[in-house]
Design a protein around this motif. Structure first.
Motif, mmCIF file in Angstrom:
data_model
loop_
_atom_site.group_PDB
_atom_site.id
_atom_site.type_symbol
_atom_site.label_atom_id
_atom_site.label_comp_id
_atom_site.label_asym_id
_atom_site.label_seq_id
_atom_site.Cartn_x
_atom_site.Cartn_y
_atom_site.Cartn_z
ATOM 1 N N TYR A 310 41.387 28.397 45.996
ATOM 2 C CA TYR A 310 42.150 27.168 45.807
ATOM 3 C C TYR A 310 43.115 27.240 44.632
ATOM 4 O O TYR A 310 43.908 26.311 44.406
ATOM 5 N N TYR A 311 43.118 28.388 43.889
ATOM 6 C CA TYR A 311 43.820 28.384 42.615
ATOM 7 C C TYR A 311 44.183 29.813 42.240
ATOM 8 O O TYR A 311 43.385 30.733 42.436
ATOM 9 N N MET A 312 45.396 30.007 41.755
ATOM 10 C CA MET A 312 45.774 31.313 41.207
ATOM 11 C C MET A 312 46.257 31.126 39.776
ATOM 12 O O MET A 312 46.899 30.125 39.446
ATOM 13 N N GLU A 313 45.919 32.074 38.942
ATOM 14 C CA GLU A 313 46.284 32.006 37.527
ATOM 15 C C GLU A 313 47.086 33.249 37.173
ATOM 16 O O GLU A 313 46.687 34.376 37.460
ATOM 17 N N LEU A 314 48.233 33.030 36.543
ATOM 18 C CA LEU A 314 49.099 34.133 36.133
ATOM 19 C C LEU A 314 48.765 34.555 34.708
ATOM 20 O O LEU A 314 48.509 33.720 33.841
ATOM 21 N N ASN A 315 48.760 35.855 34.488
ATOM 22 C CA ASN A 315 48.505 36.423 33.165
ATOM 23 C C ASN A 315 47.256 35.841 32.501
ATOM 24 O O ASN A 315 47.313 35.238 31.418
ATOM 25 N N PRO A 316 46.126 36.007 33.133
ATOM 26 C CA PRO A 316 44.886 35.436 32.596
ATOM 27 C C PRO A 316 44.371 36.211 31.383
ATOM 28 O O PRO A 316 44.612 37.416 31.234
ATOM 29 N N ASN A 383 45.680 44.051 30.417
ATOM 30 C CA ASN A 383 44.512 43.193 30.631
ATOM 31 C C ASN A 383 43.752 43.651 31.871
ATOM 32 O O ASN A 383 44.346 43.967 32.895
ATOM 33 N N SER A 384 42.428 43.680 31.775
ATOM 34 C CA SER A 384 41.605 44.203 32.870
ATOM 35 C C SER A 384 41.730 43.394 34.148
ATOM 36 O O SER A 384 41.446 43.899 35.240
ATOM 37 N N LEU A 385 42.137 42.116 34.034
ATOM 38 C CA LEU A 385 42.311 41.274 35.216
ATOM 39 C C LEU A 385 43.711 41.400 35.810
ATOM 40 O O LEU A 385 44.014 40.756 36.811
ATOM 41 N N GLY A 386 44.545 42.233 35.173
ATOM 42 C CA GLY A 386 45.900 42.403 35.675
ATOM 43 C C GLY A 386 46.761 41.200 35.364
ATOM 44 O O GLY A 386 46.504 40.449 34.424
ATOM 45 N N ARG A 387 47.763 40.976 36.207
ATOM 46 C CA ARG A 387 48.730 39.916 35.930
ATOM 47 C C ARG A 387 48.468 38.639 36.723
ATOM 48 O O ARG A 387 49.148 37.634 36.529
ATOM 49 N N ILE A 388 47.486 38.690 37.641
ATOM 50 C CA ILE A 388 47.201 37.489 38.427
ATOM 51 C C ILE A 388 45.761 37.544 38.918
ATOM 52 O O ILE A 388 45.240 38.622 39.250
ATOM 53 N N ILE A 389 45.118 36.381 38.927
ATOM 54 C CA ILE A 389 43.736 36.284 39.397
ATOM 55 C C ILE A 389 43.639 35.114 40.374
ATOM 56 O O ILE A 389 44.338 34.097 40.220
ATOM 57 N N PHE A 390 42.796 35.264 41.376
ATOM 58 C CA PHE A 390 42.612 34.243 42.407
ATOM 59 C C PHE A 390 41.184 33.724 42.307
ATOM 60 O O PHE A 390 40.225 34.477 42.487
ATOM 61 N N VAL A 398 32.588 35.972 39.989
ATOM 62 C CA VAL A 398 33.406 37.063 40.517
ATOM 63 C C VAL A 398 34.655 36.472 41.164
ATOM 64 O O VAL A 398 34.624 35.344 41.669
ATOM 65 N N TYR A 399 35.738 37.244 41.125
ATOM 66 C CA TYR A 399 37.008 36.763 41.651
ATOM 67 C C TYR A 399 37.784 37.918 42.263
ATOM 68 O O TYR A 399 37.399 39.085 42.149
ATOM 69 N N LEU A 400 38.882 37.585 42.906
ATOM 70 C CA LEU A 400 39.842 38.582 43.346
ATOM 71 C C LEU A 400 40.935 38.646 42.290
ATOM 72 O O LEU A 400 41.422 37.604 41.840
ATOM 73 N N HIS A 401 41.329 39.845 41.899
ATOM 74 C CA HIS A 401 42.351 39.913 40.862
ATOM 75 C C HIS A 401 43.133 41.221 40.918
ATOM 76 O O HIS A 401 42.726 42.205 41.538
ATOM 77 N N ASP A 402 44.232 41.192 40.253
ATOM 78 C CA ASP A 402 45.100 42.352 40.058
ATOM 79 C C ASP A 402 44.411 43.319 39.088
ATOM 80 O O ASP A 402 43.367 42.982 38.499
ATOM 81 N N THR A 403 44.962 44.490 38.905
ATOM 82 C CA THR A 403 44.384 45.448 37.950
ATOM 83 C C THR A 403 45.461 46.406 37.460
ATOM 84 O O THR A 403 46.356 46.788 38.230
ATOM 85 N N GLY A 419 31.867 44.075 39.605
ATOM 86 C CA GLY A 419 31.462 43.106 40.624
ATOM 87 C C GLY A 419 32.628 42.355 41.228
ATOM 88 O O GLY A 419 32.580 41.935 42.388
ATOM 89 N N CYS A 420 33.696 42.164 40.444
ATOM 90 C CA CYS A 420 34.883 41.505 40.980
ATOM 91 C C CYS A 420 35.601 42.436 41.962
ATOM 92 O O CYS A 420 35.339 43.635 42.016
ATOM 93 N N VAL A 421 36.521 41.849 42.716
ATOM 94 C CA VAL A 421 37.275 42.603 43.710
ATOM 95 C C VAL A 421 38.706 42.780 43.205
ATOM 96 O O VAL A 421 39.424 41.803 42.982
ATOM 97 N N ARG A 422 39.100 44.033 43.028
ATOM 98 C CA ARG A 422 40.451 44.351 42.568
ATOM 99 C C ARG A 422 41.357 44.571 43.780
ATOM 100 O O ARG A 422 40.987 45.260 44.719
ATOM 101 N N LEU A 423 42.565 44.007 43.719
ATOM 102 C CA LEU A 423 43.481 44.032 44.858
ATOM 103 C C LEU A 423 44.595 45.046 44.669
ATOM 104 O O LEU A 423 45.229 45.093 43.610
#
Length: 520
Positions: A310-316, A383-390, A398-403, A419-423
């Motif tokens: 339901y939500y995406m965050e840029l540069n987390p 950043n380990s979560l990359g530039r965007i996280i869902f 756990v979330y889906l995120h960039d890397t 445990g998270c899913v990297r896209l």
């Protein structure tokens, strides 16, 4: 005399057909005489065992109902039908017809006997017993002290019971719910058959039996491909290789019969942990966005779940979990005191909330217990979560995120995360989630991720004095997400593939199928 006997048998056979035909329309009535009044002179040639009575058939079925333990919802539907209704499903002229096209009972037996095409043991159903009863009815050769009423009651009851179990289990899965998931993993909420579903299945049977048989067959692309593959594998002969592929198919066909409790709708996401692949599916546009993913290591398994993005965050920013601080950061820092600086991490006191110097902390004493500090990694570059996280609701954080670790996508085994899913294609995934194409919004996402905008309007944004960088975006409509585990899967180009059982979840399902005598 022999000629008279043959004529009498023909008359008897004709009357049996008429009597069975009447059962479909007759309710409670007196016992049907197998011979019309005009043929009363032949009464002595007829054995009472051949007399057909709707009342007698119902009484026999009711005796079976009293023995029914109602262990499943379809048992309850079965009992309710015969207690509340005088209708028969199978006792009509098609039962003794010589036209295969109208032999509904034989159609049901065909589906039951060919359940092996679904990877299920045909011995689950009493087809041999039903066929023997049908043979006695159709040849008028009663054996083992049977009467025609007993045979008709047996056929009616057993076919209906077999039909209900077939429909319910083929639609929702053959394994009991407690045998579907390994104890060490999270359970995806699933739909299950209930009395209402079983009752609706009986209504479908009453309306058009052959249509009901066909409609219940699983029809997903993956399932049909696995059926074709199982038929091919079964031609190989018995070898270790054959067993390997057959077992993998049997397990995943059973998984494919399970239905998510959360409705998928027309637009949804499936992350297949075992295959290290994600598919974002839009059925309205008949399109699939497919990409590689990295998932949790064997020690840090990605949980299986269903939720809603339901939500995406840029540069987390990344708030490092306590478990990672204890198990990884502290041991690494003790070997390399530049760790926090190199990884752009800051340390905060949990009580005061103030930033503290990591070099002033005696980390060794916290290696095996709670750490009274928060570690936070700066956003953007590295950043380990990359530039965007869902983000989506779940109890596992756990979330889906960039890397930034793009190298991992080149590996065959991509079980490398905590445990998270990297896209692999995080930007494309963000566009998929949008309710409709919006070139300006897409460019705002690009700019926030340090990617050049492509539209003319978007190119003007960074130089505008009023422009504010996009930090987060709430979707207009949530997108269903399923993080699942399938060791046989279908790629976007419709190719069936096998993958390794990285978490070793298949053996428990295979054992449960063996224990339930499900394997053919």
């Amino acid at each position: 005399m022999e000629e008279l006997h043959m004529k009498s048998k023909c008359l008897l056979w004709g009357v049996i057909i008429v009597s069975i035909s009447c059962l479909a329309a007759c309710k409670k009535e007196k016992p049907l005489s197998p011979i019309p009044d005009s043929l009363a002179s032949l009464q002595e040639l007829l054995n009472p065992a051949y007399q057909i009575s709707s009342d007698s058939i119902h009484l026999i079925i009711h005796s079976y109902l009293n023995e029914n333990k109602q262990a499943t919802p379809w048992d309850s539907a079965l009992v309710a039908h015969y207690q509340e209704s005088d209708d028969f499903f199978w006792l009509n002229d098609s039962l003794v017809s010589d036209k295969p096209a109208v032999q509904v009972a034989d159609s049901m037996l065909y589906w039951l006997e060919n359940i092996s095409q679904h990877g299920i043991n045909p011995r689950l159903y009493p087809t041999d017993s039903i066929r023997k009863d049908l043979q006695q009815i159709r040849t008028l050769q009663l054996r083992e002290g049977k009467t025609m009423n007993r045979l008709l009651a047996d056929v009616e009851y057993q076919l209906t019971a077999a039909y209900l179990s077939y429909v319910c289990q083929l639609k929702f899965g053959f394994l009991p719910s407690e045998d579907r998931w390994n104890d060490s993993i999270c359970r995806i909420p699933l739909k299950n058959y209930d009395k209402d579903f079983a009752t609706a299945a009986l209504d479908s049977l009453r309306m058009n039996a052959n249509t009901a048989f066909h409609q219940i067959q699983p029809s997903s692309r993956l399932y049909l491909k696995m059926q074709e593959e199982l038929a091919r594998v079964n031609t190989w002969g018995e070898t270790d290789t054959t067993d390997y592929y057959r077992d993998r198919l049997l397990v995943n066909m059973e998984r494919a019969r399970w239905q998510y409790a959360l409705d998928k709708g027309k637009k949804y996401v499936v992350a297949n942990v075992a295959a290290f692949m994600l598919q974002a599916i839009n059925e309205e546009t008949d399109s699939i966005l497919e990409m590689r993913i990295c998932v949790g290591s064997v020690k840090n398994k990605t949980p299986l779940l269903s939720s809603r993005i339901y939500y995406m965050e840029l540069n987390p920013f990344w708030n490092v979990p306590q478990s990672i601080i204890r198990k990884e950061i502290i041991p690494t820092y003790r070997r390399d005191t530049t760790y926090f600086t190199r990884n752009r991490m800051k340390v905060y006191d949990n009580k005061t909330g103030l930033q503290v110097d990591p070099h002033s902390i005696k980390w060794a004493k916290y290696a095996g217990k709670g750490v009274p500090y928060t570690v936070k990694q700066d956003n953007k570059t590295g950043n380990s979560l990359g530039r965007i996280i869902f983000r989506f609701p779940n109890p596992h954080s756990v979330y889906l995120h960039d890397t930034p670790s793009r190298w991992a996508f080149t590996r065959k085994n991509r079980a490398v995360s905590h445990g998270c899913v990297r896209l692999q294609k995080a930007l494309d995934f963000s566009f998929f989630l949008l309710n409709k194409q919006d070139s300006l919004l897409e460019d705002r996402i690009r700019i926030a991720m340090d990617i050049k905008p492509v539209s003319e309007e978007g190119k003007k944004l960074p130089i505008s004095a009023a422009y504010r960088e996009l930090k987060h975006y709430s979707l207009e409509k949530y997108i269903p997400l399923f993080i699942d585990y399938q060791t046989v899967y279908l790629s976007a180009d419709n190719k069936l593939s096998y993958c390794e059982d990285i978490y070793k979840y298949d053996p428990s399902i295979l054992k449960a199928m063996n224990d339930q005598n499900l394997k053919p």
